[in-house]
Scaffold this motif. Structure first.
Motif: not given
Ligand SMILES: Nc1ncnc2c1ncn2[C@@H]1O[C@H](COP(=O)(O)OP(=O)(O)O)[C@@H](O)[C@H]1O
Ligand SMILES: [Mg+2]
Length: 389
Positions: A227, A231, A269, A274
């Motif tokens: 993640n 991101r 995810v 993200i």
């Protein structure tokens, strides 16, 4: 145009004394587990190649033991590659002598570590000043510089505190300020946020993106958290057993996972949280420039069958947009009087989950800008829907 800041070419890192033997065994096709089990030779990186572009946030992700630290430590020669090349600004650093290495670490590359590495007997200010002090920069100068970066990382007011008086998140801000004070071109970050609580980690991620957005540094960031990787990363490199499994923009991992390992890695995810705007924005088909001849722009818009376009000034800064109809009706020589300044841009680091409203309320493509409000791209509703589907 892409400028390669770092080039990693066929890089292999074997630890210990039997390096040549390790290389031979790899060449015979043995895996690094087999080699470790049969001979005890440890191999951190196995024939990895990739480029990092100037100004890019490049994330290396992988489980613990996958070779992330081994690899990033080659970028400032804390580890010396056994095979392969590592170029910075086109220059192979692998055979650098002591002097060249000193220069490199002093002027070009700085590193931020997971466990902060602060000097406990020094205040925040003195920790941040340390690098400049070593270089012999005079006191006024280094204090001025350090106060600036302390402010940049959100620690203004904490200059005289000691590390033990700070929370983990604040310590890592000091680590970051210290690295930035030398004004490195490249920032290496080895799991800098892994020791922090999730909420503080989020703050730090935001902070880092905002600093990056502002300073346009090249950053190589390491994490074991997918993640976090998605991101932050403009592009992400997934490592497994010292090898590169997949390299690409976050969205490419979803569109085209290289294999089942990647699929299982990205399973949990949440894409909208993200994926960032900049990963799916597009280049505007046409952009007007302040002071541009009106009829010239009219002609271009008509030719492209486009109803409106954004307008920038000579510094690439977005100043508004123009509509073809208005332009046609204007009597002016330039487009300047026709510029409509009533627009809402979106920062390139915004996550898709945060921009729905703005997007759905706008009937023209939304402008994407950086922190200095320079036009970086445009985005429309359909592109976001498509990216999330
Ligand atoms: N100094 C070292 N000597 C011997 N083996 C090492 C050394 N550093 C790392 N390794 C080994 O290299 C492999 C990759 O480690 P590392 O790069 O630290 O992984 P990561 O940072 O992804 O957790 C591991 O098997 C590790 O045990
Ligand atoms: Mg590590």
């Amino acid at each position: 145009m892409t400028d390669k800041k770092i080039e990693v070419k066929g890089l292999t890192l074997v630890f210990g004394k039997n390096r040549e033997r390790g290389i031979k065994l790899l060449e015979q096709g043995k895996t690094i587990q087999e080699i470790r089990e049969e001979t005890g030779i440890a191999i951190g990186v196995n024939n990895v190649s990739f480029d990092v572009e100037e100004g890019e946030m490049f994330v290396i992700v992988g489980l613990s033991g996958s070779g992330k630290s081994s690899l990033i430590r080659c970028m400032n020669l804390l580890n010396i590659p056994t095979r392969g090349e590592l170029l910075i600004d086109g220059e192979n650093i692998v055979n650098y002598d002591k002097e060249q290495l000193k220069e490199l670490r002093r002027n070009k590359v700085a590193m931020v570590f997971q466990h902060f590495g602060l000097l406990s007997h020094r205040t925040v200010l003195k920790n941040v000043e340390y690098g400049l002090e070593v270089q012999g920069v005079d006191e006024t100068q280094r204090k001025k510089k350090s106060l600036e970066t302390i402010e940049l990382v959100g620690l203004a007011g904490w200059e005289d505190y000691f590390p033990r008086q700070l929370s983990g998140g604040m310590k890592q801000r000091v680590g970051l300020a210290r690295a930035l004070t030398n004004e490195p071109e490249i920032l290496l970050m080895d799991e800098p946020f892994s020791a922090l609580d999730p909420l503080i980690r989020r703050d730090m991620q935001k902070e880092l993106l905002s600093i990056e957005d502002y300073m346009d540094k090249t950053i190589v960031f390491i994490t074991h958290d997918m993640n976090e990787a998605f991101r932050l990363g403009d592009r992400v490199a997934l490592l497994k057993d010292g090898e590169l499994v997949q390299l690409g923009k976050p969205k490419e991992f979803f569109e085209n996972p290289a294999n089942d390992y990647v699929k299982s890695f990205i399973e949990d995810v949440d894409k909208s949280r993200i994926l960032r705007v900049k990963s799916i924005m597009e280049k505007p088909t046409i952009v007007g420039t302040k002071g541009q001849n009106r009829l010239e722009l009219v002609e271009q818009l008509v030719e492209l069958q486009i109803e409106h376009c954004y307008v920038i000034n000579e510094e690439q800064v977005l100043i508004g947009y123009v509509e073809l109809e208005k332009l046609k009706n204007s009597q002016q020589e330039t487009i300047d009087k026709s510029i409509d300044r009533n627009y809402e841009a979106i920062n390139r680091n915004a996550y898709l989950s945060d921009i729905w409203t703005k997007l759905s309320e706008s009937d023209i493509e939304v402008a994407i800008t950086d922190k200095r409000n320079r036009l970086k791209g445009v985005i429309n509703y359909e592109a976001v829907v498509e990216a999330l589907s």
